[in-house]
Design a protein around this motif. Structure first.
Motif, PDB file in Angstrom:
ATOM      1  N   GLY A   1       0.826  -1.213   0.000  1.00  0.00           N
ATOM      2  CA  GLY A   1       0.000   0.000   0.000  1.00  0.00           C
ATOM      3  C   GLY A   1       0.851   1.250   0.000  1.00  0.00           C
ATOM      4  N   GLY A   2       0.535   2.181  -0.908  1.00  0.00           N
ATOM      5  CA  GLY A   2       1.345   3.379  -1.078  1.00  0.00           C
ATOM      6  C   GLY A   2       0.649   4.668  -0.718  1.00  0.00           C
ATOM      7  N   GLY A   3      -0.199   4.641   0.303  1.00  0.00           N
ATOM      8  CA  GLY A   3      -0.811   5.860   0.806  1.00  0.00           C
ATOM      9  C   GLY A   3       0.138   6.580   1.757  1.00  0.00           C
ATOM     10  N   PRO A   4      -0.371   7.508   2.582  1.00  0.00           N
ATOM     11  CA  PRO A   4       0.513   8.269   3.471  1.00  0.00           C
ATOM     12  C   PRO A   4       1.290   7.395   4.441  1.00  0.00           C
ATOM     13  N   ALA A   5       0.657   6.363   5.007  1.00  0.00           N
ATOM     14  CA  ALA A   5       1.373   5.472   5.927  1.00  0.00           C
ATOM     15  C   ALA A   5       2.470   4.716   5.189  1.00  0.00           C
ATOM     16  N   GLY A   6       2.151   4.176   4.022  1.00  0.00           N
ATOM     17  CA  GLY A   6       3.126   3.420   3.263  1.00  0.00           C
ATOM     18  C   GLY A   6       4.296   4.268   2.791  1.00  0.00           C
ATOM     19  N   MET A   7       4.013   5.499   2.320  1.00  0.00           N
ATOM     20  CA  MET A   7       5.089   6.363   1.845  1.00  0.00           C
ATOM     21  C   MET A   7       6.016   6.767   2.987  1.00  0.00           C
ATOM     22  N   TYR A   8       5.427   7.143   4.135  1.00  0.00           N
ATOM     23  CA  TYR A   8       6.292   7.541   5.245  1.00  0.00           C
ATOM     24  C   TYR A   8       7.065   6.349   5.785  1.00  0.00           C
ATOM     25  N   ALA A   9       6.447   5.169   5.779  1.00  0.00           N
ATOM     26  CA  ALA A   9       7.153   3.969   6.223  1.00  0.00           C
ATOM     27  C   ALA A   9       8.355   3.677   5.330  1.00  0.00           C
ATOM     28  N   ALA A  10       8.217   3.921   4.025  1.00  0.00           N
ATOM     29  CA  ALA A  10       9.340   3.698   3.106  1.00  0.00           C
ATOM     30  C   ALA A  10      10.498   4.632   3.441  1.00  0.00           C
ATOM     31  N   PHE A  11      10.172   5.886   3.746  1.00  0.00           N
ATOM     32  CA  PHE A  11      11.213   6.836   4.156  1.00  0.00           C
ATOM     33  C   PHE A  11      11.869   6.385   5.457  1.00  0.00           C
ATOM     34  N   TYR A  12      11.058   6.056   6.455  1.00  0.00           N
ATOM     35  CA  TYR A  12      11.613   5.748   7.775  1.00  0.00           C
ATOM     36  C   TYR A  12      12.382   4.423   7.768  1.00  0.00           C
TER      37      TYR A  12
ATOM     38  N   GLY B   1      14.139   3.450   5.366  1.00  0.00           N
ATOM     39  CA  GLY B   1      15.437   3.860   4.842  1.00  0.00           C
ATOM     40  C   GLY B   1      16.335   4.408   5.929  1.00  0.00           C
ATOM     41  N   MET B   2      15.775   5.184   6.844  1.00  0.00           N
ATOM     42  CA  MET B   2      16.544   5.686   7.981  1.00  0.00           C
ATOM     43  C   MET B   2      17.079   4.544   8.835  1.00  0.00           C
ATOM     44  N   ARG B   3      16.380   3.404   8.805  1.00  0.00           N
ATOM     45  CA  ARG B   3      16.802   2.246   9.593  1.00  0.00           C
ATOM     46  C   ARG B   3      17.634   1.275   8.764  1.00  0.00           C
ATOM     47  N   ALA B   4      18.080   1.732   7.573  1.00  0.00           N
ATOM     48  CA  ALA B   4      18.956   0.929   6.704  1.00  0.00           C
ATOM     49  C   ALA B   4      18.336  -0.415   6.348  1.00  0.00           C
ATOM     50  N   MET B   5      17.028  -0.414   6.099  1.00  0.00           N
ATOM     51  CA  MET B   5      16.338  -1.632   5.698  1.00  0.00           C
ATOM     52  C   MET B   5      16.112  -1.628   4.188  1.00  0.00           C
ATOM     53  N   ARG B   6      16.321  -2.755   3.577  1.00  0.00           N
ATOM     54  CA  ARG B   6      16.057  -2.893   2.140  1.00  0.00           C
ATOM     55  C   ARG B   6      14.548  -2.989   1.953  1.00  0.00           C
ATOM     56  N   THR B   7      13.996  -2.043   1.205  1.00  0.00           N
ATOM     57  CA  THR B   7      12.556  -1.792   1.240  1.00  0.00           C
ATOM     58  C   THR B   7      11.920  -1.907  -0.137  1.00  0.00           C
ATOM     59  N   LYS B   8      10.719  -2.485  -0.151  1.00  0.00           N
ATOM     60  CA  LYS B   8       9.898  -2.526  -1.363  1.00  0.00           C
ATOM     61  C   LYS B   8       8.488  -2.045  -1.018  1.00  0.00           C
ATOM     62  N   ILE B   9       7.900  -1.270  -1.913  1.00  0.00           N
ATOM     63  CA  ILE B   9       6.480  -0.893  -1.811  1.00  0.00           C
ATOM     64  C   ILE B   9       5.743  -1.591  -2.939  1.00  0.00           C
ATOM     65  N   ILE B  10       4.624  -2.222  -2.621  1.00  0.00           N
ATOM     66  CA  ILE B  10       3.741  -2.796  -3.639  1.00  0.00           C
ATOM     67  C   ILE B  10       2.418  -2.038  -3.592  1.00  0.00           C
ATOM     68  N   GLU B  11       2.065  -1.407  -4.700  1.00  0.00           N
ATOM     69  CA  GLU B  11       0.849  -0.596  -4.796  1.00  0.00           C
ATOM     70  C   GLU B  11      -0.043  -1.166  -5.899  1.00  0.00           C
TER      71      GLU B  11
ATOM     72  N   THR C   1      13.583   8.895  -0.848  1.00  0.00           N
ATOM     73  CA  THR C   1      14.878   9.384  -0.372  1.00  0.00           C
ATOM     74  C   THR C   1      15.956   8.313  -0.414  1.00  0.00           C
ATOM     75  N   PHE C   2      15.612   7.095   0.001  1.00  0.00           N
ATOM     76  CA  PHE C   2      16.602   6.019   0.083  1.00  0.00           C
ATOM     77  C   PHE C   2      16.398   4.970  -1.015  1.00  0.00           C
ATOM     78  N   ASP C   3      15.749   5.375  -2.083  1.00  0.00           N
ATOM     79  CA  ASP C   3      15.606   4.549  -3.291  1.00  0.00           C
ATOM     80  C   ASP C   3      14.974   3.175  -3.042  1.00  0.00           C
ATOM     81  N   PRO C   4      13.798   3.132  -2.436  1.00  0.00           N
ATOM     82  CA  PRO C   4      13.121   1.840  -2.304  1.00  0.00           C
ATOM     83  C   PRO C   4      12.685   1.334  -3.670  1.00  0.00           C
ATOM     84  N   THR C   5      12.494   0.038  -3.784  1.00  0.00           N
ATOM     85  CA  THR C   5      11.875  -0.531  -4.979  1.00  0.00           C
ATOM     86  C   THR C   5      10.377  -0.292  -4.898  1.00  0.00           C
TER      87      THR C   5
ATOM     88  N   VAL D   1       7.691   0.189  11.632  1.00  0.00           N
ATOM     89  CA  VAL D   1       9.031  -0.053  11.088  1.00  0.00           C
ATOM     90  C   VAL D   1      10.008  -0.389  12.216  1.00  0.00           C
ATOM     91  N   ASN D   2       9.913   0.326  13.326  1.00  0.00           N
ATOM     92  CA  ASN D   2      10.780   0.001  14.465  1.00  0.00           C
ATOM     93  C   ASN D   2      10.553  -1.431  14.938  1.00  0.00           C
TER      94      ASN D   2
END
Length: 342
Positions: free
Chosen positions: A15-26, A28-38, A79-83, A308-309
């Motif tokens: 999901g790529g709504g506000p929660a999903g987009m901010y989670a992708a950013f955060y 990245g702050m936690r150095a996690m390899r991240t994918k969003i599926i929308e 910011t951290f180039d998620p897929t 994310v934490n």
């Protein structure tokens, strides 16, 4: 099922709504390899249904058109180039013997991940249309289920049907555009927040409890609306220029609710750390519910951080409880230099 180690993500956000987009950013702050599926072809989620609406309640942000807020969130999410994968609705979830989740989309693609963050918002929404004979013939002219251009309503008589937040917000947006705003609601009490309701009642003609009973028009243009008192059946006819119907949306979460997730009347149940009843699966935003849940965009950001934490600690129990603040986070050192020097 063939897969490479590089196919496996630390966290996959559905999901790529506000929660999903901010989670992708955060994440990245936690150095996690991240994918969003929308499931749709763009980020933004339910916010895409009201691009012209002004949003006032995001901390530290001046009143902003929703479409501009979406753009800002999307830039931040990248910011951290998620897929980011578009146009894929998740149809199945399995867990392999080595504890990797396998998400399968309706198009047949497989996605491999160590944790899942469900940010499905209101799901695949379908607008609740006006259930009146012949209403659909006006949909291309002056019967609206959303608003994309406020200038269309300049100096017109606008009738809005509905009693929730969207209906009241649209009424308030119309104050500086329309010649007259009439709000029809089938109950005496509005379900929208108190302050916007008070603002609306200060200038709009509010008719409650009434419902739209019939539409009259020549060709494909509505000219008159018949409204019926829901208690005594009295009928009134009102000449109008435009009609906006805001009766909510039907929610469809597809296969997500077949995974065995615990749920309540309004969302999947999580604990105060955004953990579902299935280890390794977390939730954030409108998709979830818990005792102190705040159903605002600002609340979705908080959910995303907590989720994310929790996912990070699920993968590495020795990790810090949270990411460092951005001013001290090593992932921003080079980015800060570039901004300052630029």
């Amino acid at each position: 099922m063939n897969r490479k180690e590089t196919d496996i993500y630390d966290i996959t956000i559905v999901g790529g709504g506000p929660a999903g987009m901010y989670a992708a950013f955060y994440s990245g702050m936690r150095a996690m390899r991240t994918k969003i599926i929308e499931a749709k072809q763009e980020l933004g989620g339910f916010m895409r249904t009201y691009p012209e609406k002004l949003v006032w309640d995001v901390g530290g942000v001046d009143p902003i058109r929703c479409e501009r807020l979406i753009d800002a969130l999307e830039r931040q999410a990248k910011t951290f180039d998620p897929t980011i994968v578009f146009g894929q609705e998740i149809a199945d979830m399995q867990r392999s013997e080595d504890d990797i989740f396998v998400l399968t989309s309706k198009t047949g693609e497989h996605h491999y991940t160590r944790t899942i963050l469900l940010c499905a918002g209101r799901g695949m929404t379908q607008v609740q249309k006006l259930d009146i004979e012949g209403a659909n013939r006006y949909e291309l002219t002056n019967l609206h289920y959303t608003v994309t251009d406020l200038s269309r309503f300049k100096d017109k008589c606008v009738l809005i049907s509905g009693g929730g937040d969207s209906a009241v917000d649209w009424a308030n947006e119309m104050e500086k555009w329309a010649k007259q705003v009439i709000v029809v609601h089938r109950r005496n009490e509005f379900t929208a927040h108190e302050l916007p309701v008070a603002q609306m009642k200060a200038f709009a003609k509010v008719m409650a409890p009434y419902r739209i009973a019939r539409l009259y028009g020549e060709g494909d243009q509505i000219e008159t609306v018949a409204i019926e008192h829901t208690e005594n059946g009295a009928i009134e006819k009102i000449a109008i220029d435009e009609v906006i119907v805001s009766h909510g949306y039907d929610r469809d979460f597809g296969h997500l609710l077949r995974w065995g997730l615990a749920k309540e009347d309004y969302g999947v149940s999580v604990d105060l750390r955004m953990r579902t009843n299935i280890p390794g699966i977390f939730g954030a935003g409108d998709f979830i519910t818990y005792g102190s849940k705040v159903r605002l965009i600002a609340g979705a950001f908080q959910d995303a951080v907590l989720a994310v934490n929790s996912a990070k600690l699920y993968l590495d129990p020795a990790a810090p409880d949270m990411a460092g603040v951005s001013s001290h986070n090593a992932r921003f050192f080079e980015k800060n230099k570039a901004i300052i020097q630029g």
